[in-house]
Write a protein that holds these residues in place. Structure first.
Motif, mmCIF file in Angstrom:
data_model
loop_
_atom_site.group_PDB
_atom_site.id
_atom_site.type_symbol
_atom_site.label_atom_id
_atom_site.label_comp_id
_atom_site.label_asym_id
_atom_site.label_seq_id
_atom_site.Cartn_x
_atom_site.Cartn_y
_atom_site.Cartn_z
ATOM 1 N N PRO A 82 -6.742 -0.809 -7.888
ATOM 2 C CA PRO A 82 -6.407 -0.793 -6.463
ATOM 3 C C PRO A 82 -7.637 -0.568 -5.590
ATOM 4 O O PRO A 82 -8.673 -0.067 -6.065
ATOM 5 C CB PRO A 82 -5.432 0.378 -6.344
ATOM 6 C CG PRO A 82 -5.757 1.266 -7.492
ATOM 7 C CD PRO A 82 -6.206 0.368 -8.594
ATOM 8 N N TYR A 83 -7.525 -0.945 -4.330
ATOM 9 C CA TYR A 83 -8.587 -0.698 -3.346
ATOM 10 C C TYR A 83 -8.225 0.586 -2.597
ATOM 11 O O TYR A 83 -7.152 0.687 -1.993
ATOM 12 C CB TYR A 83 -8.695 -1.869 -2.371
ATOM 13 C CG TYR A 83 -9.165 -3.147 -3.039
ATOM 14 C CD1 TYR A 83 -10.517 -3.407 -3.186
ATOM 15 C CD2 TYR A 83 -8.249 -4.073 -3.527
ATOM 16 C CE1 TYR A 83 -10.957 -4.565 -3.811
ATOM 17 C CE2 TYR A 83 -8.678 -5.237 -4.146
ATOM 18 C CZ TYR A 83 -10.035 -5.475 -4.284
ATOM 19 O OH TYR A 83 -10.466 -6.621 -4.910
ATOM 20 N N GLU A 131 -2.371 -1.507 -3.510
ATOM 21 C CA GLU A 131 -2.073 -1.760 -4.920
ATOM 22 C C GLU A 131 -1.923 -3.235 -5.246
ATOM 23 O O GLU A 131 -2.014 -3.633 -6.405
ATOM 24 C CB GLU A 131 -0.782 -1.027 -5.300
ATOM 25 C CG GLU A 131 -0.880 0.495 -5.129
ATOM 26 C CD GLU A 131 0.419 1.195 -5.449
ATOM 27 O OE1 GLU A 131 1.485 0.646 -5.094
ATOM 28 O OE2 GLU A 131 0.375 2.273 -6.061
ATOM 29 N N ARG A 141 -0.096 -7.594 -8.315
ATOM 30 C CA ARG A 141 -0.720 -6.274 -8.372
ATOM 31 C C ARG A 141 -2.173 -6.423 -8.814
ATOM 32 O O ARG A 141 -2.482 -7.234 -9.689
ATOM 33 C CB ARG A 141 0.028 -5.362 -9.352
ATOM 34 C CG ARG A 141 1.460 -5.067 -8.935
ATOM 35 C CD ARG A 141 1.494 -4.015 -7.856
ATOM 36 N NE ARG A 141 2.809 -3.888 -7.238
ATOM 37 C CZ ARG A 141 3.230 -2.798 -6.620
ATOM 38 N NH1 ARG A 141 2.429 -1.744 -6.538
ATOM 39 N NH2 ARG A 141 4.416 -2.757 -6.065
ATOM 40 N N VAL A 198 -4.066 3.539 -0.517
ATOM 41 C CA VAL A 198 -4.206 2.808 -1.772
ATOM 42 C C VAL A 198 -3.541 1.444 -1.620
ATOM 43 O O VAL A 198 -2.322 1.341 -1.442
ATOM 44 C CB VAL A 198 -3.564 3.585 -2.941
ATOM 45 C CG1 VAL A 198 -3.783 2.839 -4.255
ATOM 46 C CG2 VAL A 198 -4.118 5.003 -3.020
ATOM 47 N N LEU A 222 0.829 -1.207 0.000
ATOM 48 C CA LEU A 222 0.000 0.000 0.000
ATOM 49 C C LEU A 222 0.861 1.253 0.000
ATOM 50 O O LEU A 222 2.037 1.232 0.349
ATOM 51 C CB LEU A 222 -0.968 0.003 1.181
ATOM 52 C CG LEU A 222 -0.417 -0.049 2.608
ATOM 53 C CD1 LEU A 222 -0.069 1.332 3.114
ATOM 54 C CD2 LEU A 222 -1.417 -0.693 3.548
#
Length: 740
Positions: free
Chosen positions: A569-570, A514, A565, A512, A450
Motif C-alpha cells: 500500500p501507499y 490499499e 489491491r 493507507v 483507502l
C-alpha cells in the motif's frame, strides 16, 4: 505623483529567484509584498544581505491581509513569526516597539482579540494603541443570494446553472470543496454544453486549484480579465486575496465548513456591480442542509483561536530566532513571554541551544522543520508526461497517493483549456515522480480504496481512569416528544464497574491507499426519482420514465468494473500526540442495554423515527464514543485557546469493542490533544451544556456534526453522547458562551 516621490513596490514569492530578490532590494522599495513562509525563510539569511538589513532598519508598517485565515497552527506560527520579526528589526537598528500593525478581514468573529494575539500586544497594557475600524467607507455593490434545495446530483446541477448564467452574458466563479468536485463539474459542463450544442461555452471555463503552477494560475486570471474565458471552477485557493471586478456570480457547490469561508466565497461576486451568489447544498452532507436556513447563514461569524505557547511550536521558533542572531535569556523572555524560559532551558540542556560570548545560538536550518500552515509535513510529487517529459503539475505526496497511483485515470485541463485524460503508468515514491500517459479513453474513472488509522506508539502518561455515574435512559426517552411512553430512570442490570480510561501518548496517524476501484462512466438520460426502481438506470432516448412517469434527465452514471489491491500500500503519515478513550466492559454492557431499551421504545411507534435509525446500524458503544468525541470538539474553543480544526477524532475497533482516538492535525502536534486530556471533565460538562441548549432533536452542526469527519458523520446520535457526558460530568444546564 511626481516621479521622484512615487512609492516603489516589490512583490516576492517562492518562485522569485535569489538574483531577482537582490535586484528588487537594490531599488530600496518602500513596500514589499510577500507570503509568511517567504519571510520565515528569509530571516535566516538577513545577516549577510545588506538590502534586507536596510529594509528592516526602516520598517514602519506591517500590513496583514485576510487575517481570518490565521487560525489554529497557521495562526500560532504567524504570531511567533511576528515576534521573530520584531527581534530582527531591533537587531538591525529599527524600533520594533514603534511598528504599526494593520490587520484586515471582512469575516472574523473576534477581530480585536485576533489583532492582540497576532501582534503580541495586549490592549490592557496600552489601551490607546488598538483601534478597530468597524465600518467601511468603500462603495459596495448589492448582492443577491439564492439558496437551492439540497441536490442529490450536485455537479450536474451546478454545470447547468453555470451554462445558463453564461448564456445570459454573465461571468463568474464556482467554488468546490475538493479537486475531484472541481474536475467533475468541468467535465459535466463540457458534456452538457455538447448536448445543448453550445460547445463554445465549455471552452470558456477554466480549472483552478493549488497544484497548478504560478504561471498557469496567472494566465487564467489574465484570460478572465481580458474576456478570453468567462468562468473559473476552483477550490479554496480562489477564496481570498483576489480582486476580480469582472466577476458577476459566485456558485458555492456545498458548504465550505464555516461561515467565515462561506462569506469569503460569496464576496468574490459583484465587486463593482450587482452580484449574484448561488448556494447549492449537497444532499448527502448534513452540514449543507443545516445551513440552508436563513437565520443560520446570517448568524454570528466564527471566532479565530490558536495557541502560540504550545511548547513544541514555541521550541521550533526559539531555535529559528537563535539561528537568525544570538539571543540572551532576557531577550527570549521579552520577545516570547515568561512561558518561553522553561522551553529555552530544556533546549539548552538537550544541546539544541548553544552558548557563546554573544549569547545563545542554534545550528543548522531549523526553519525547515516548521510546516507553517499546519497539516501533514510531506514532500511534493511531480506529475510528468511520458511522451514529452514535461512536468504537468506538482502536488503533495498525500494527494499523489490518492490520485496518480499506478493504473489511475487522471484528468486535467491543458494550457489551451481542453480537458485531457491521462493514465498513470508508475508512481516512484523515492524520486517522487508519477509518469502519466495521454489516452483517448474518457469513459473510465478510478477511485482509491483507502483507510485511515491511528496508532499510539509511546505512552506519555499512565492510564487515567474517569469514574462514570450509573447510566440512564432519560436522555433518549425524554427527547421523544412524539411518543406517549413515560419511562422512569433506567438503571442497567450490569453490576460491572463502569469507567472510561484516558491514555495520552505519541504515535502516528496514517492514510493507507490499499488499492483502487475502476468504474465505467456514462452521461445518459435516466430517472432521478429516488423512489423509482429505474433510478439512475440508463434510459437512452427516453424523455419520460415508463415506471413513474417523471421526466428523465442527463446524469453521470457509474458502473463498478473491478477492484485491484496493491502488493504494497501507499502510506502517508504524521506523528502526533494521541489520546485514547476506552470503555470498561461494564460500561459497554450498560450502553448496549440502553440502546436496546431505546429501540424497544421506538419500536412501539407505527413508524420508526428516521433520525434514530442509527441505533439499528451501529454498535451502541461506537455511537456513544463517536458522539462524545464530536461534542468535545465542539466545546474545545470555549474552554481553551485552541481551534477545533487543530483536532481530529476517529473510532477504531479495540478487541471486542471500540476505542476513540483524539489526535492533532499538525505533524509533531499543536497542543489540542493535550488540552483535551488536561481539561477532559470540564470539556464534558461544557459539551453537555451546549447539547442541552441546542434545540435540535438528534444532533446538528451546532452541537454534534463536524466538517471533514473521517467517518463522514455516520454513527452519531446526540442523546447517546449526552448519556456519557452526563455520566462523566453532570451539566449545570447553564448558558455557555465563548471565551472573551
Amino acid at each position: 505623483m511626481p516621479e521622484a516621490d512615487r512609492l516603489t513596490f516589490a512583490k516576492m514569492t517562492g518562485d522569485t529567484s535569489k538574483e531577482a530578490r537582490e535586484t528588487l532590494l537594490a531599488a530600496h522599495p518602500h513596500v514589499i509584498a510577500l507570503t509568511p513562509e517567504l519571510l520565515h525563510y528569509q530571516l535566516r539569511t538577513t545577516w549577510r544581505l545588506e538590502g534586507w538589513q536596510a529594509f528592516f532598519h526602516d520598517l514602519r508598517y506591517v500590513l496583514i491581509d485576510e487575517c481570518h485565515t490565521y487560525r489554529g497552527v497557521f495562526g500560532a506560527n504567524m504570531a511567533l513569526l511576528l515576534k521573530r520579526l520584531k527581534l530582527v528589526v531591533d537587531r538591525y537598528g529599527g524600533n520594533a516597539e514603534a511598528l504599526q500593525f494593520i490587520f484586515l478581514s471582512a469575516t472574523c468573529g473576534n477581530p480585536t482579540q485576533l489583532a492582540q494575539m497576532l501582534s503580541g500586544r495586549k490592549q490592557r497594557d496600552s489601551p490607546k494603541r488598538l483601534v478597530w475600524l468597524k465600518q467601511s467607507g468603500a462603495a459596495t455593490a448589492a448582492k443577491r443570494l439564492l439558496v437551492t434545495q439540497p441536490s442529490h446530483h450536485t455537479s450536474a446541477d451546478v454545470a447547468r446553472i453555470m451554462l445558463y448564467l453564461m448564456q445570459q452574458g454573465l461571468r463568474g466563479i464556482t467554488f468546490c470543496n475538493s479537486r475531484h468536485a472541481v474536475k467533475s463539474a468541468v467535465e459535466l459542463v463540457t458534456k452538457e454544453a455538447n448536448l445543448q450544442q453550445r460547445a463554445d461555452l465549455a471552452n470558456r471555463v477554466a480549472v483552478f486549484y493549488g497544484s497548478l503552477d504560478d504561471q498557469r494560475r496567472s494566465q487564467i486570471m489574465r484570460q478572465l480579465e481580458a474576456g478570453e474565458i468567462d468562468w473559473i471552477v476552483g477550490t479554496e485557493a480562489l477564496e481570498a486575496g483576489i480582486d476580480l471586478p469582472v466577476v458577476d456570480c459566485a456558485i458555492l457547490r456545498g458548504f465550505p465548513g464555516s461561515l467565515t469561508d462561506f462569506w469569503q466565497r460569496v464576496g468574490r461576486a459583484g465587486r463593482k456591480r450587482q452580484g449574484l451568489a448561488i448556494y447549492v447544498p449537497v444532499a448527502q452532507n448534513l452540514l449543507d442542509g443545516y445551513f440552508t436556513n436563513r437565520d443560520r447563514l446570517f448568524g454570528t461569524i466564527e471566532s479565530i483561536h490558536f495557541n502560540p505557547n504550545y511548547p513544541i511550536l514555541l521550541a521550533k521558533h526559539l531555535l529559528c530566532a537563535a539561528s537568525e542572531g544570538s539571543l540572551s535569556l532576557t531577550e527570549i523572555q521579552q520577545a516570547f513571554g515568561k512561558v518561553s524560559l522553561p522551553v529555552a532551558k530544556v533546549l539548552i540542556e538537550r544541546g539544541h541551544l548553544h552558548n557563546s560570548r554573544k549569547g545563545l545560538y542554534s545550528k543548522g536550518f531549523p526553519q525547515g522543520d516548521i510546516n507553517f500552515r499546519g497539516g501533514v509535513g510531506m514532500g511534493t510529487t511531480k506529475l510528468v508526461e511520458q511522451a514529452t517529459g514535461k512536468v504537468l503539475e506538482s502536488t503533495s505526496d498525500e494527494i499523489a497517493y490518492r490520485e496518480v497511483f499506478p493504473g489511475a485515470i487522471y484528468r486535467r485541463q491543458d494550457d489551451d483549456g481542453q480537458l485531457a485524460t491521462y493514465r498513470s503508468l508508475s508512481l516512484d515514491t523515492t524520486q517522487r515522480v508519477a509518469t502519466l500517459q495521454r489516452t483517448a479513453v474518457d469513459d473510465l474513472l478510478t477511485s482509491a480504496v483507502l483507510r485511515l488509522d491511528a496508532q499510539c506508539d509511546q505512552p506519555l502518561t499512565p492510564p487515567k481512569q474517569v469514574a462514570v455515574q450509573p447510566l440512564t435512559i432519560w436522555e433518549i426517552a425524554g427527547s421523544l416528544s412524539t411518543t406517549q411512553v413515560e419511562l422512569s430512570t433506567f438503571s442497567p442490570e450490569s453490576k460491572e464497574c463502569q469507567w472510561l480510561t484516558l491514555e495520552l501518548g505519541f504515535g502516528s496517524f496514517r492514510q493507507v491507499v490499499e488499492g483502487y476501484q475502476r468504474f465505467m462512466r456514462l452521461y445518459q438520460r435516466t430517472c432521478l426519482n429516488r423512489k423509482c426502481s429505474h433510478y439512475r438506470t440508463p434510459l437512452p432516448n427516453t424523455t419520460t420514465c415508463l415506471l413513474c412517469g417523471k421526466p428523465t434527465r442527463e446524469a453521470e452514471l457509474l458502473t463498478l468494473l473491478d477492484e485491484e489491491r496493491f502488493p504494497e500500500p501507499y502510506v502517508t503519515q504524521h506523528h502526533t500526540p494521541i489520546l485514547t478513550l476506552s470503555l470498561s466492559d461494564g460500561l459497554i454492557q450498560s450502553l448496549q442495554q440502553i440502546a436496546g431499551t431505546a429501540k424497544a421504545i421506538l419500536g412501539m411507534q407505527e413508524t420508526i423515527l428516521k433520525d434514530y435509525q442509527v441505533l439499528w446500524n451501529y454498535p451502541a458503544e461506537y455511537i456513544a464514543l463517536h458522539s462524545l468525541g464530536h461534542q468535545i470538539m465542539t466545546a474545545l474553543p470555549m474552554v481553551v485557546r485552541t481551534d477545533s480544526h487543530d483536532l481530529e477524532f476517529v473510532v477504531q475497533p479495540d478487541g471486542s469493542g471500540s476505542c476513540g482516538l483524539f489526535f492533532d492535525t499538525a505533524d509533531g502536534g499543536n497542543g489540542a490533544t493535550e488540552a483535551v486530556f488536561n481539561h477532559f471533565t470540564q470539556l464534558c460538562q461544557t459539551a453537555a451544556n451546549l447539547a442541552h441548549q441546542c434545540d435540535c432533536e438528534t444532533g446538528c452542526p451546532r452541537c454534534l456534526i463536524q466538517h471533514g469527519c473521517p467517518d463522514r458523520n455516520q454513527g452519531l446520535l446526540k442523546q447517546m453522547g449526552l448519556i456519557l457526558l452526563e455520566a462523566i460530568a453532570p451539566s449545570s444546564h447553564s448558558e455557555v458562551s465563548p471565551l472573551p
